[in-house]
Design an enzyme around this catalytic site. Structure first.
Site: not given
Ligand code: KIV
Length: 287
Positions: A47-48, A86, A116, A118, A185
């Site tokens: 989600d970056s 994500d 993934k 968080e 992280e």
């Molecule tokens: O979204 C992403 O790229 C991430 C990384 C910061 C670990 O979750």
């Protein structure tokens, strides 16, 4: 010959044999192709993308639909890489049902290999529900950008014994909830090393040191494409911002001074058509 896609059990074997896993984010088809060609075992469609692709200030505005579209593109570009979708903010925070429904969308609509999410202790029921649905779940602890407001910003975690204890408890909780891998992280390397020894599941690091089972970087940092800020843990391997801007500047110059396009960049009339075209022009000129 195309390589065979690495599967989950191979990452466990790599952990056991001390072989490191290479993991990178990617958000689009061409970058995914490059990552696969480079030998990346895993891709995270993170989600970056909120900052790296959409220009948002953080990850919070990213939606499920955006994540799915980018996962689809990455899957097409990297058919033989283990792709992790994500889960964006608010796709799993409300209920286990929501978490399973949205995790399932990643698999059904974008054919990813895992998702993934968080959080540690506080998301164990979500992890359990997702894994019970037959989906491979990757935990993410330490600095968790979606809750950076609560963490007081994008700050490293686990730097005091008290804070390290919380990170370790999160790691244990994520494994006990059934996650098959975990990302740590921005925590001190000694904390990551301890977690890696304690857990049976592969432990990957982003900014959390070398003593673990593999590394993740954000592609836009690695290639020097994201220029707003660069975290301490990033290693920039090239500077595409410079390369691209230089190329574009040259293009602007050449358009303005008329040196682009040249004859080489043109489609000419098919042989024998020139005369007919000359006649055609004459007809128009009569009006
Ligand atoms: O979204 C992403 O790229 C991430 C990384 C910061 C670990 O979750």
């Amino acid at each position: 010959m195309a390589r065979k896609k690495p599967m989950l059990h191979e990452f466990y074997k790599m952990k056991a044999e001390g072989q490191k896993i290479a993991w990178l984010t990617s958000y689009d088809f061409p970058t995914a192709q490059f990552a696969e060609a480079a030998g990346m075992e895993m891709i995270l469609v993170g989600d970056s993308m909120g900052m790296c692709v959409y220009g948002y200030e953080g990850t919070v505005p990213v939606t499920m639909d955006q994540c799915i579209v980018h996962c689809e593109a990455v899957r097409r570009g990297a058919p033989n890489t283990f792709v992790v979708g994500d889960m964006p903010f608010m796709s799993y925070q409300i209920s286990d049902e929501d978490a399973v429904r949205n995790a399932g969308r990643f698999l059904k609509e974008a054919n990813v290999d895992a998702i993934k999410l968080e959080g540690g202790v506080r998301v164990t029921s979500r992890i359990r529900a997702i894994v019970d649905a037959g989906i491979v779940g990757v935990g993410h602890i330490g600095l968790t950008p979606q809750s950076s407001g609560q963490l007081g910003g994008h700050k490293a975690q686990g730097r005091t014994a008290e804070s390290a204890k919380l990170v370790i408890e999160d790691a244990i909780a994520v494994e006990q909830a059934g996650a098959q891998m975990i990302l740590v992280e921005a925590v001190p390397p000694e904390v990551t090393a301890f977690i890696t020894k304690q857990l049976k599941i592969p432990v990957l690091s982003i900014g959390a040191g070398a003593e673990c089972d593999g590394q993740l970087l954000i592609v836009s940092d690695l290639i020097g494409q994201f220029t707003a800020f660069t975290p301490k843990f990033v290693k920039q391997y090239c500077n595409v911002a410079e390369v691209i801007t230089h190329a574009m500047r040259q293009y602007v110059e050449e358009v303005k001074n008329g040196s682009f396009p040249t004859d080489d960049h043109c489609y000419h009339m098919i042989k024998g058509e020139e005369g007919k075209f000359a006649d055609l022009m004459k007809q128009y000129q009569q009006f």
